[in-house]
Design a protein around this motif. Sequence first.
Motif, PDB file in Angstrom:
ATOM      1  N   GLN A 174       0.787  -1.366  -0.175  1.00 54.64           N
ATOM      2  CA  GLN A 174       0.293   0.226  -0.011  1.00 54.64           C
ATOM      3  C   GLN A 174       1.135   1.327  -0.005  1.00 54.64           C
ATOM      4  O   GLN A 174       2.331   1.437   0.938  1.00 54.64           O
ATOM      5  N   ASP A 175       0.750   2.545  -0.657  1.00 53.28           N
ATOM      6  CA  ASP A 175       1.207   3.327  -0.650  1.00 53.28           C
ATOM      7  C   ASP A 175       0.380   4.796   0.176  1.00 53.28           C
ATOM      8  O   ASP A 175      -1.064   4.425  -1.040  1.00 53.28           O
ATOM      9  N   TYR A 176       1.048   5.325   0.237  1.00 52.41           N
ATOM     10  CA  TYR A 176       0.487   6.445   1.110  1.00 52.41           C
ATOM     11  C   TYR A 176       1.026   7.616   1.062  1.00 52.41           C
ATOM     12  O   TYR A 176       1.895   8.134   1.028  1.00 52.41           O
ATOM     13  N   TYR A 177      -0.118   8.529   0.135  1.00 52.02           N
ATOM     14  CA  TYR A 177       0.576  10.335  -0.026  1.00 52.02           C
ATOM     15  C   TYR A 177      -0.047  11.500   0.417  1.00 52.02           C
ATOM     16  O   TYR A 177      -0.488  11.388   1.290  1.00 52.02           O
ATOM     17  N   TYR A 178       0.582  12.554   0.087  1.00 49.45           N
ATOM     18  CA  TYR A 178      -0.246  13.976   0.805  1.00 49.45           C
ATOM     19  C   TYR A 178      -0.572  13.742   2.020  1.00 49.45           C
ATOM     20  O   TYR A 178      -1.232  14.473   2.175  1.00 49.45           O
ATOM     21  N   GLY A 179       1.006  13.660   2.951  1.00 49.49           N
ATOM     22  CA  GLY A 179       1.382  13.575   4.596  1.00 49.49           C
ATOM     23  C   GLY A 179       1.119  15.660   4.878  1.00 49.49           C
ATOM     24  O   GLY A 179       1.644  15.690   3.576  1.00 49.49           O
ATOM     25  N   ASP A 180       2.241  15.652   4.941  1.00 48.41           N
ATOM     26  CA  ASP A 180       2.152  17.471   6.250  1.00 48.41           C
ATOM     27  C   ASP A 180       3.416  17.250   5.303  1.00 48.41           C
ATOM     28  O   ASP A 180       4.244  16.007   4.484  1.00 48.41           O
ATOM     29  N   LEU A 181       3.252  18.655   4.662  1.00 46.68           N
ATOM     30  CA  LEU A 181       4.279  19.465   3.843  1.00 46.68           C
ATOM     31  C   LEU A 181       5.816  20.016   4.459  1.00 46.68           C
ATOM     32  O   LEU A 181       6.571  20.572   4.194  1.00 46.68           O
ATOM     33  N   THR A 182       5.447  20.472   5.876  1.00 46.17           N
ATOM     34  CA  THR A 182       6.471  20.762   6.838  1.00 46.17           C
ATOM     35  C   THR A 182       7.909  19.792   6.437  1.00 46.17           C
ATOM     36  O   THR A 182       8.224  19.128   7.060  1.00 46.17           O
ATOM     37  N   SER A 183       9.011  20.903   5.924  1.00 46.74           N
ATOM     38  CA  SER A 183       9.847  20.478   5.830  1.00 46.74           C
ATOM     39  C   SER A 183      10.419  19.335   4.808  1.00 46.74           C
ATOM     40  O   SER A 183      11.418  18.712   4.811  1.00 46.74           O
ATOM     41  N   CYS A 184       9.088  19.512   4.197  1.00 47.06           N
ATOM     42  CA  CYS A 184       9.074  17.698   2.801  1.00 47.06           C
ATOM     43  C   CYS A 184       7.872  18.331   2.009  1.00 47.06           C
ATOM     44  O   CYS A 184       7.911  17.659   1.328  1.00 47.06           O
ATOM     45  N   GLU A 185       8.746  19.639   1.596  1.00 43.65           N
ATOM     46  CA  GLU A 185       7.899  20.619   0.451  1.00 43.65           C
ATOM     47  C   GLU A 185       8.457  19.860  -0.984  1.00 43.65           C
ATOM     48  O   GLU A 185       7.703  19.721  -1.924  1.00 43.65           O
ATOM     49  N   GLN A 186      10.195  19.812  -1.419  1.00 45.32           N
ATOM     50  CA  GLN A 186      10.506  18.918  -2.357  1.00 45.32           C
ATOM     51  C   GLN A 186      10.596  17.751  -2.195  1.00 45.32           C
ATOM     52  O   GLN A 186      11.560  16.534  -3.657  1.00 45.32           O
ATOM     53  N   SER A 187      10.083  16.505  -1.220  1.00 50.65           N
ATOM     54  CA  SER A 187       9.997  15.227  -1.143  1.00 50.65           C
ATOM     55  C   SER A 187       9.622  14.846  -2.070  1.00 50.65           C
ATOM     56  O   SER A 187       7.804  14.400  -1.986  1.00 50.65           O
TER      57      SER A 187
ATOM     58  N   THR B  55       5.492  10.451   2.605  1.00 52.13           N
ATOM     59  CA  THR B  55       4.710   9.738   2.653  1.00 52.13           C
ATOM     60  C   THR B  55       4.956   8.294   3.670  1.00 52.13           C
ATOM     61  O   THR B  55       5.997   8.378   4.093  1.00 52.13           O
ATOM     62  N   ALA B  56       4.349   6.899   3.316  1.00 53.88           N
ATOM     63  CA  ALA B  56       4.489   6.229   3.706  1.00 53.88           C
ATOM     64  C   ALA B  56       4.480   4.863   2.850  1.00 53.88           C
ATOM     65  O   ALA B  56       3.439   4.655   1.951  1.00 53.88           O
ATOM     66  N   LEU B  57       4.842   3.746   3.120  1.00 59.40           N
ATOM     67  CA  LEU B  57       4.794   2.449   2.165  1.00 59.40           C
ATOM     68  C   LEU B  57       4.331   1.453   3.114  1.00 59.40           C
ATOM     69  O   LEU B  57       5.273   1.268   4.427  1.00 59.40           O
ATOM     70  N   VAL B  58       3.123   0.758   3.130  1.00 60.40           N
ATOM     71  CA  VAL B  58       2.725  -0.306   4.104  1.00 60.40           C
ATOM     72  C   VAL B  58       3.274  -1.882   3.084  1.00 60.40           C
ATOM     73  O   VAL B  58       2.550  -1.388   2.661  1.00 60.40           O
ATOM     74  N   ASN B  59       4.030  -2.700   3.717  1.00 59.37           N
ATOM     75  CA  ASN B  59       4.382  -3.884   3.820  1.00 59.37           C
ATOM     76  C   ASN B  59       3.392  -4.460   4.069  1.00 59.37           C
ATOM     77  O   ASN B  59       3.350  -5.004   5.707  1.00 59.37           O
ATOM     78  N   VAL B  60       2.217  -5.085   3.945  1.00 61.58           N
ATOM     79  CA  VAL B  60       0.927  -6.637   4.015  1.00 61.58           C
ATOM     80  C   VAL B  60       1.374  -7.365   3.772  1.00 61.58           C
ATOM     81  O   VAL B  60       1.831  -7.826   3.226  1.00 61.58           O
ATOM     82  N   ILE B  61       1.743  -8.099   5.256  1.00 63.64           N
ATOM     83  CA  ILE B  61       1.945  -9.715   5.459  1.00 63.64           C
ATOM     84  C   ILE B  61       0.704 -10.379   5.692  1.00 63.64           C
ATOM     85  O   ILE B  61       0.230  -9.832   6.860  1.00 63.64           O
ATOM     86  N   CYS B  62       0.477 -11.940   4.901  1.00 64.89           N
ATOM     87  CA  CYS B  62      -0.456 -12.038   5.258  1.00 64.89           C
ATOM     88  C   CYS B  62      -0.034 -13.251   6.308  1.00 64.89           C
ATOM     89  O   CYS B  62       0.610 -14.646   6.512  1.00 64.89           O
ATOM     90  N   GLY B  63      -1.024 -13.270   7.597  1.00 65.10           N
ATOM     91  CA  GLY B  63       0.238 -14.317   8.481  1.00 65.10           C
ATOM     92  C   GLY B  63       0.087 -13.369   9.424  1.00 65.10           C
ATOM     93  O   GLY B  63      -0.255 -12.853  10.341  1.00 65.10           O
ATOM     94  N   SER B  64       1.314 -13.882  10.534  1.00 62.91           N
ATOM     95  CA  SER B  64       2.264 -13.318  11.405  1.00 62.91           C
ATOM     96  C   SER B  64       3.700 -12.874  10.830  1.00 62.91           C
ATOM     97  O   SER B  64       4.364 -13.012  10.121  1.00 62.91           O
TER      98      SER B  64
END
Length: 412
Positions: free
Chosen positions: A108-121, A128-137
């Motif tokens: 999963q990709d998560y975009y458009y978070g806070d811009l403070t000190s990350c205007e050009q990132s 942004t955040a990247l979530v790796n979903v693991i089925c199980g444990s």
Amino acid sequence: MSARYYIGVCSLHLPLFTALINVLLQAIEMNAIAVPSSNCYVFDNSSHIIDFSSWVGQPFEYEGKDSDLVVRFCKDVENRSQMGYVDFGRFDKFNSFVSGSGHANFVQDYYYGDLTSCEQSHDKLGRTALVNVICGSCLNGQCKGGLGCICNITYESNCRVIVDLAIPCANQGPRVFKGFTVGFHPRSWEIVYNGLTQLGFEKPHRAFSFSTEQTSVALYMTAIASLSSSIQKPIIQVYPENGLEVKVSGSGATGSYPTTLSPSMLMIDWRCYVVRDIPYEVNVTIPVADYEPISFFLTKMCEKRQDVQGDSTKGWATFGILSCIFIVVASLFCCGGFVYKARVQGQRGIDALPGMALLSACLETVTGAGPSYPRAEGINSGLVSEASWDHPPSSSNSQRTWTPTDKNYGSI
């Protein structure tokens, strides 16, 4: 006696049981693979759909030294501390939720978070955040059972975080023929998008019914070229069976393979014969080899009876055919009569045309004029009067004196 009675009852109910099974199987085959109620779904590597709509907003917290990271599934990722909340991205319908590789089953990709000190990132998308979903444990054996937990987090920078999330994944759904669309225009997908039937067409809806005046509907189908050969001819089912006549035509009805560059068209012509307050249901099922069939519903209102197409022009067509026959017969009659009078009776010109004598008599009767030919008596009398003075008087009439006439014809 009882054994015979039992066998008879079983043989009587067996056809009914078989018919019931067929009806149930038919009902199962007619179920459309509808798009989930939320955008929190994903296709695995085998094209099976897995719906996580019930997980939307479910929080998973990872406790750190100075701050905690919270993942609200299919919603957002937050960093919580005494200084407040820092948003590391949001999940919406434009974010990607795809199958993964390695230890991650889905990503999963998560975009458009806070811009403070990350205007050009990260392409100016903020945190942004990247979530790796693991089925199980988790791989380290944490959070066995339950709703799952965050196994590990990694901050690539102050503007991006990678999260490993372990959850009990839902069971696989039907195998979807991805890349297949059905719409009312060659480049649209109002009915089916990416192999999923859109809301409003997954089952009969009165609000999505077509009006009585709309006698035909054109549907355009597109598919991935590499898999288009798996598409088979559509199957049309109408409920109730009597009262609405449905005919299909077009390249889609003949089994033509649709592609994204050359869509196939499915024409549905329907006519109302029985007026009904409830819309007629038309189920269109498109079988696909090795995949679940594509199925959707179209509804048609019948507020009045409609004439069969072509009845209004049937009378004119009959009149045109009879007119052509009459013209051909009249032409043959005129040609035959002309040849007969010219060869047999020796007539020439207009007089040789059939019916000219009758037409001339009718015209004379209407105008009241007599025959236009001069009479023989008049012709002879004129010749006699003009030639009578040319002959010299006979001897027997020599005593008579000749007197000139009143007319002057010159000197002789």
